[in-house]
Design a protein around this motif. Structure first.
Motif, short mmCIF file in Angstrom:
data_model
loop_
_atom_site.label_atom_id
_atom_site.label_comp_id
_atom_site.label_asym_id
_atom_site.label_seq_id
_atom_site.Cartn_x
_atom_site.Cartn_y
_atom_site.Cartn_z
N ARG A 211 -15.96 29.48 57.80
CA ARG A 211 -15.88 30.92 57.64
C ARG A 211 -14.64 31.02 57.74
NH1 ARG A 211 -21.22 34.25 56.16
NH2 ARG A 211 -21.82 33.21 53.85
N GLU A 215 -11.72 31.26 54.81
CA GLU A 215 -11.66 31.71 53.77
C GLU A 215 -10.83 32.96 53.93
OE1 GLU A 215 -14.23 32.52 51.51
OE2 GLU A 215 -16.09 31.88 51.69
N PRO A 221 -16.87 36.78 51.94
CA PRO A 221 -16.46 35.35 51.89
C PRO A 221 -16.41 34.74 50.11
CG PRO A 221 -18.73 35.82 52.86
CD PRO A 221 -18.07 36.71 53.25
N LYS A 222 -15.52 34.26 49.60
CA LYS A 222 -15.61 34.08 48.32
C LYS A 222 -16.31 32.68 48.05
CE LYS A 222 -11.52 36.76 46.93
NZ LYS A 222 -9.84 36.45 46.50
N TYR A 223 -16.68 31.44 49.14
CA TYR A 223 -17.00 30.17 49.05
C TYR A 223 -18.16 29.84 49.20
CZ TYR A 223 -11.25 30.07 46.85
OH TYR A 223 -10.93 30.29 46.60
#
Length: 243
Positions: A211, A215, A221-223
């Motif tokens: 991350r 990120e 975190p978005k993913y």
């Protein structure tokens, strides 16, 4: 000329540890080289191009294991397994931040050492056959994350990201099954091998490192999103959630 398989560089300044590691690894079929300082280790990596480095965190001469990681990562992606005592936890995490692939906490058994070495070499191998049904390029739907599986290149936005072999394989697994929740056990076995499955805390360390690299806001975190108590899921559209 290599006559005993893969070449491993052991970096440790304690002769008893050197002897134990040399003996156990040689019995395992590896060619073993030894360096006693950080400076010597960097020179030997350049000269002998080992397949793997076993690196003690605490070294004499003003260059510790973290410094070795930093210098080695400037010219090679050779896998590095850090050897660390429990009291060196912060240094261990720092070494992972700067490019180490794995760590072993002292004291450790020969079985654990052999398993970690096999797993790390397996992850680093670029000669393994690739499943023809798997795509050569993986991307998030918004285009922010891009992975070229064949060239082993990753971009986050406009920036190229340098990942260790372990981080690369972890991200590949997550992106390959985007939108699907992958359990801790599934990820551990897919990335580290069948010997793993119960080390959820171990996996969290590597997700954290990944991350930090891919990120834009690692704390949000978005993913790479956590599914509490289960595992992780890759959100291809970059949906903000709590870690």
């Amino acid at each position: 000329m290599r006559v005993k398989g893969k070449r491993i560089l052991v970096v440790d300044d304690e002769p008893p540890i050197q002897r134990i590691l040399r003996r156990n690894l040689t019995v395992g079929g590896y060619e073993v080289l030894v360096a006693e300082s950080g400076k010597q280790a960097v020179e030997m990596v350049k000269l002998h191009q080992p397949d793997l480095v076993l690196l003690d965190i605490c070294l004499p001469g003003g260059m510790d294991g973290v410094d070795v990681c930093v210098q080695v990562r400037q010219f090679t992606q050779t896998p590095i397994i850090v050897l660390s005592a429990v009291a060196e936890e912060k240094q261990k995490i720092k070494a992972l931040d700067y490019g180490a692939d794995d760590y072993l906490t002292k004291p450790f058994s020969n079985d654990e050492l052999q398993a970690r070495v096999r797993a790390c070499l397996r992850r680093a191998s670029t000669k393994e056959a690739t499943n023809e049904r798997e795509p050569e390029v993986l991307t998030s739907e918004d285009g922010y994350l891009y992975m070229d599986v064949v060239r082993r290149q990753v971009r986050a936005g406009s920036q190229e990201v340098r990942l260790t072999p372990t981080e690369f394989e972890l991200l590949r697994q997550l992106m390959l099954y985007a939108g699907k929740v992958l359990t801790h056990r599934t990820l551990l076995r897919a990335v580290w091998g069948p010997e793993y499955g119960e080390e959820a805390d171990y996996l969290r360390v590597y997700v954290r490192q990944l991350r930090l690299k891919v990120e834009s806001e690692p704390s949000r975190p978005k993913y790479i999103v956590t599914e509490p108590g289960i595992g992780y899921v890759f959100r291809s559209q970059g949906e903000s959630q709590n870690p």
